[in-house]
Design a protein around this motif. Structure first.
Motif, PDB file in Angstrom:
ATOM      1  N   THR A 159       0.775  -1.152   0.042  1.00  0.00           N
ATOM      2  CA  THR A 159       0.069  -0.111  -0.065  1.00  0.00           C
ATOM      3  C   THR A 159       0.845   1.333   0.152  1.00  0.00           C
ATOM      4  N   MET A 160       1.976   1.160   0.502  1.00  0.00           N
ATOM      5  CA  MET A 160       2.846   2.521   0.815  1.00  0.00           C
ATOM      6  C   MET A 160       4.021   2.645  -0.305  1.00  0.00           C
ATOM      7  N   THR A 161       4.748   1.753  -0.541  1.00  0.00           N
ATOM      8  CA  THR A 161       6.015   1.779  -1.147  1.00  0.00           C
ATOM      9  C   THR A 161       5.615   2.122  -2.485  1.00  0.00           C
ATOM     10  N   PRO A 162       4.399   1.789  -3.218  1.00  0.00           N
ATOM     11  CA  PRO A 162       4.083   2.090  -4.619  1.00  0.00           C
ATOM     12  C   PRO A 162       4.087   3.660  -4.722  1.00  0.00           C
ATOM     13  N   LEU A 163       4.010   4.417  -3.724  1.00  0.00           N
ATOM     14  CA  LEU A 163       3.879   5.798  -3.677  1.00  0.00           C
ATOM     15  C   LEU A 163       5.251   6.505  -3.426  1.00  0.00           C
ATOM     16  N   TRP A 164       6.176   5.728  -3.062  1.00  0.00           N
ATOM     17  CA  TRP A 164       7.690   6.272  -2.730  1.00  0.00           C
ATOM     18  C   TRP A 164       7.713   7.357  -1.851  1.00  0.00           C
ATOM     19  N   PRO A 165       6.997   7.527  -0.904  1.00  0.00           N
ATOM     20  CA  PRO A 165       7.181   8.413   0.243  1.00  0.00           C
ATOM     21  C   PRO A 165       8.612   8.251   0.702  1.00  0.00           C
ATOM     22  N   ASP A 166       9.603   9.321   0.670  1.00  0.00           N
ATOM     23  CA  ASP A 166      10.967   8.969   1.104  1.00  0.00           C
ATOM     24  C   ASP A 166      11.112   9.462   2.631  1.00  0.00           C
ATOM     25  N   THR A 167      12.357   8.851   2.912  1.00  0.00           N
ATOM     26  CA  THR A 167      12.674   9.027   4.636  1.00  0.00           C
ATOM     27  C   THR A 167      12.407  10.589   4.916  1.00  0.00           C
ATOM     28  N   VAL A 168      12.979  11.420   4.216  1.00  0.00           N
ATOM     29  CA  VAL A 168      12.776  13.039   4.638  1.00  0.00           C
ATOM     30  C   VAL A 168      11.613  13.358   4.637  1.00  0.00           C
ATOM     31  N   SER A 169      10.781  13.042   3.783  1.00  0.00           N
ATOM     32  CA  SER A 169       9.429  13.615   3.882  1.00  0.00           C
ATOM     33  C   SER A 169       8.768  13.073   4.796  1.00  0.00           C
ATOM     34  N   LEU A 170       9.060  11.562   4.918  1.00  0.00           N
ATOM     35  CA  LEU A 170       8.137  11.286   6.350  1.00  0.00           C
ATOM     36  C   LEU A 170       8.562  12.008   7.582  1.00  0.00           C
ATOM     37  N   ALA A 171       9.996  12.048   7.752  1.00  0.00           N
ATOM     38  CA  ALA A 171      10.395  12.926   9.064  1.00  0.00           C
ATOM     39  C   ALA A 171       9.870  14.485   9.104  1.00  0.00           C
ATOM     40  N   ALA A 172       9.652  14.854   7.759  1.00  0.00           N
ATOM     41  CA  ALA A 172       9.065  16.349   7.690  1.00  0.00           C
ATOM     42  C   ALA A 172       7.767  16.166   8.412  1.00  0.00           C
ATOM     43  N   ALA A 220      13.032  20.123   3.123  1.00  0.00           N
ATOM     44  CA  ALA A 220      11.501  19.453   3.229  1.00  0.00           C
ATOM     45  C   ALA A 220      10.793  20.017   4.242  1.00  0.00           C
ATOM     46  N   ASP A 221       9.953  21.117   4.033  1.00  0.00           N
ATOM     47  CA  ASP A 221       9.256  21.897   5.016  1.00  0.00           C
ATOM     48  C   ASP A 221       8.547  21.061   6.032  1.00  0.00           C
ATOM     49  N   PRO A 222       8.864  21.402   7.445  1.00  0.00           N
ATOM     50  CA  PRO A 222       9.624  22.272   7.763  1.00  0.00           C
ATOM     51  C   PRO A 222      11.131  22.119   8.398  1.00  0.00           C
TER      52      PRO A 222
END
Lengths: 387, 351
Positions: free
Chosen positions: B129-142, B194-196
């Protein structure tokens, strides 16, 4: 300082198939876990920690799948450890789980190992070119065939021994409802008539590629004593040696010999062929049965095939081996080692069903991995360890 | 429990490996440093355990050739976790607790520069469900940092303060990939990444390796004049799915530190916080007051070698005991997206 005795109180496994399209990875693990928990009469809430094992992540294409599996494994809120020691991983994972109990850290630990090979392509995953290392690109069979040939030459073994093993294991698998292959009517003749894949290994002397999982609940002495038939852990061992070294003996690896010697010493066993009632050993290619018989010290070097030829390794023989049908009948790689450990436990609990060996009180579970370089083993018994 | 201590520690942390050495080539000198520190040789080590990741190496069985660094003929008692080496240290500590061995050498290694790390780590997510969207580590931390801002738990200046302290401390760390303090004002004037989060709020991509030696009782005293005795070690996991977690706190870190016996008396804590706001989450979850010195090495914002950065925190904390700078310290490791798994190792010096 002594160890806390530990025992297996619950065992579960999936039905193994080439493709379990009905299940996700999480579902596959849960099928095995839920059976193990039901066997132990426990819920996930009563488990203190989860130890998971599988072979390379490229087999499914997920990096550290235990992270995504945490909720399904019941590990959210608990300690979660992920072991990876190549093909021996299922055994190593069970050993780490038993260490958690033996160290006195936890009372009830759930351990699970899986491989859902149909999610990706194992041959591709094993064929990524590696800097500095000569790629073989011949699959595991191509890697091991020269070692088998070398064994045949050194032991002066007749060429049909592998077929005896394959016919025996595939016949044993007919008694195991969970086995991947249920090939009726497999005989020495039919195995020898199957296609030659990597000379001298015939098609029917090789393991399948399976989706599957295995799980166990391991408990401390005071908990285990309240159960009818725990499988007591008498000894565990791991040993590793390098992939390539000029002095390596890949027919009879020193890591396997050292591991077996340490295990027999730890369990007080002086004559393993007499004192072990049955053994589940990691035989992905049929010829590895006689090779490991010698490596484990069940027979002198060069004489392993004689036990096989005499039928002593069949159920009813003096040293039954791979009563479940073995890796030759089901091979979800990451779980294959744990299946060996679990079958040994089933046997000493007297719960192996149609493939039960009469009077099995002490059994060996064995796994190996890499280029015959990683070994993990345990001895389990129907009685608590005396040592 | 059996008294067990950290008695040896060696590390490498760098922006990228010059000359692309194999892992065995990189590990050999690190193991040699451990032998020199302890006065031991390979034969004195009862158990070996490593932590690494096949996906980082881009190949299956990456740990197999790494153990060549040990020189494994004759064969050794050895295991591997597909996790940060801090968890390998936990397995080794267990092995010592069973009484089977008295000594262990733990190592971890990872070459993050071989790929695009934030993309590689996206493969840790739910593959269906998630990997196909490729949310990257930095964005998740943001997302996590934003959740804390919105909840009023921290402001951007608090993040900049963490960065300023880390990069100032990193000036004294020869292994730091990034160093040089500035001022909160100057840091806040830099552009968003990657705001903030700004780039300095995110750990640099780092190659590295580390090794730690553990020993029980008299073997520890034999190897080190002031061993860092492990008084508590534990770890715990949360679920992965971000929607089921309160990202502004860390239940797994709270459970781990409780199981490790708490932080009363801890003077120095080396925290594995790859993003500035995660240090704030961890300080709260671990119950660390303002009097606790945080990550004097500069921490993960100065260098974050995958699969060894957590172990390095334990090694850096142990060094504070060895040289007498502190009597009680904490080493922490994390794994998984947004602090999913956490391990705590509390160590004490004795006079």
């Amino acid at each position: 300082m002594g160890k806390t005795p530990a025992a297996v109180i619950g065992i579960g496994q999936t039905h193994h198939r080439a493709k379990r399209e009905d299940l996700s990875m999480a579902g596959l693990c849960r099928e095995a876990m839920d059976r193990a928990l039901e066997d132990a009469g426990l819920t996930l809430d009563e488990v203190d920690a989860i130890v998971i094992g599988k072979a390379p992540d490229l087999f499914e294409g997920v990096m550290m799948p235990e992270l995504y599996l945490a909720e399904a494994l019941g590990a959210a809120g608990k300690p979660l450890l992920r072991v990876h020691t190549a093909g021996s991983v299922g055994g190593s994972t069970a050993i780490v789980a038993s260490s958690l109990v033996q160290a006195g850290v936890h009372k009830r630990v759930l351990t699970v190992a899986f491989e859902k090979q149909s999610e990706s392509n194992a041959m591709w995953a094993l064929s990524v070119p590696v800097p500095f290392v000569m790629p073989v690109h011949a699959g595991a069979g191509g890697y091991f065939a020269p070692h088998v040939r070398s064994y045949i030459r050194r032991a002066n073994a007749p060429s049909h021994i592998g077929a005896i093993v394959a016919a025996k294991d595939r016949t044993n698998a007919l008694k195991n409802p969970y086995a991947h292959l249920h090939n009726e009517g497999t005989t020495v003749e039919s195995v020898l008539a199957s296609q030659m894949l990597w000379d001298p290994i015939h098609y029917d002397e090789t393991c399948p590629s399976s989706d599957g999982a295995c799980a166990m609940v391991i408990a401390a002495e005071d908990v285990a004593k309240t159960y009818d038939s725990p499988a007591w852990i008498h000894g565990t061992v791991m040993r590793s040696e390098p992939t390539s070294a000029a002095e390596r003996d890949q027919v009879n690896p020193q890591a396997g010999r050292d591991a077996a010697a340490a295990l027999w010493k730890a369990t007080g066993i002086t004559d393993p062929a007499r004192e072990i009632d049955c053994a589940e050993i990691y035989v992905p290619f049929a010829w590895f049965e006689p090779m490991w018989i010698e490596n484990l010290g069940f027979a002198p070097e060069g004489a392993g095939w004689k036990l096989t030829e005499a039928g002593e390794t069949a159920i009813g023989g003096s040293l039954p081996i791979n009563m479940s049908g073995g890796v030759l009948s089901s091979n979800p790689i990451g779980a294959s080692g744990m299946l060996r450990f679990a079958e040994a436990a089933l046997q000493v609990r007297g719960r192996a069903g149609e493939h039960q060996v009469d009077g099995a009180h002490r059994a060996l579970g064995h796994a190996y991995g890499g280029g015959s370089q990683f070994f993990s083993m345990w001895v389990v018994g129907s009685q608590p360890p005396s040592n | 429990m059996r008294e067990t201590a950290v008695v040896g520690f060696a590390q490498r942390q760098m922006k990228d490996f010059d000359g692309s050495p194999s892992m065995a080539e990189l590990l050999v000198p690190i193991l040699a440093e451990c032998y020199e520190q302890t006065g031991w040789a390979k034969k004195d080590i009862g158990f070996w355990c490593s932590g690494s990741s096949d996906y980082l190496a881009g190949r299956s069985f990456s740990f197999v050739s790494a153990i060549d660094a040990i020189g494994v003929l004759p064969p050794v008692n050895e295991s591997h976790v597909e996790m940060d080496a801090a968890w390998a240290l936990y397995e080794a500590w267990l092995k010592i607790q069973t009484g089977e061995v008295d000594t262990a050498l733990v190592f971890g290694f990872g070459k993050a520069s071989a790929g695009v790390l934030r993309r590689t780590l996206a493969l840790q997510l739910d593959p269906y469900t998630m990997t196909p969207l490729w949310p990257d580590t930095v964005s998740l931390a943001a997302l996590q940092a934003r959740a804390g801002l919105d909840a009023g738990l921290w402001d951007e200046a608090a993040l900049a303060e963490v960065v300023n302290r880390s990069l100032t401390d990193a000036e004294k760390n020869e292994y730091a990939v990034r160093a040089g303090g500035s001022s909160v004002e100057e840091l806040l004037a830099r552009p968003m990444f990657a705001d903030p989060l700004r780039k300095h709020d995110c750990a640099p991509v780092t190659d590295g390796a580390a090794a730690i030696v553990l020993a029980a009782g008299d073997r520890a005293r034999e190897a080190n004049q002031r061993p860092a005795w492990i008084s508590g070690i534990a770890h715990s996991s949360d679920g992965l799915h971000l929607g089921t977690r309160d990202l502004t706190s860390s239940g797994s870190a709270e459970r781990a530190v409780a199981a490790a016996g708490g932080t009363a008396g801890v003077q120095v804590a080396e925290l594995h916080a790859p993003f500035s706001h995660q240090e704030l989450v961890l300080r709260s979850a671990l119950g660390l007051g303002n009097d606790v010195r945080i990550s004097p090495s500069g921490g993960a914002l100065a260098a974050n070698p995958m699969f060894s950065a957590g172990a390095i925190r334990i090694g850096e904390a142990a060094k504070q005991i060895w040289d007498g700078s502190a009597d009680k310290v904490l080493g922490h490791a994390t794994s998984g997206p947004a602090l999913q798994q956490n391990l705590v190792c509390v160590m004490e010096g004795r006079n």
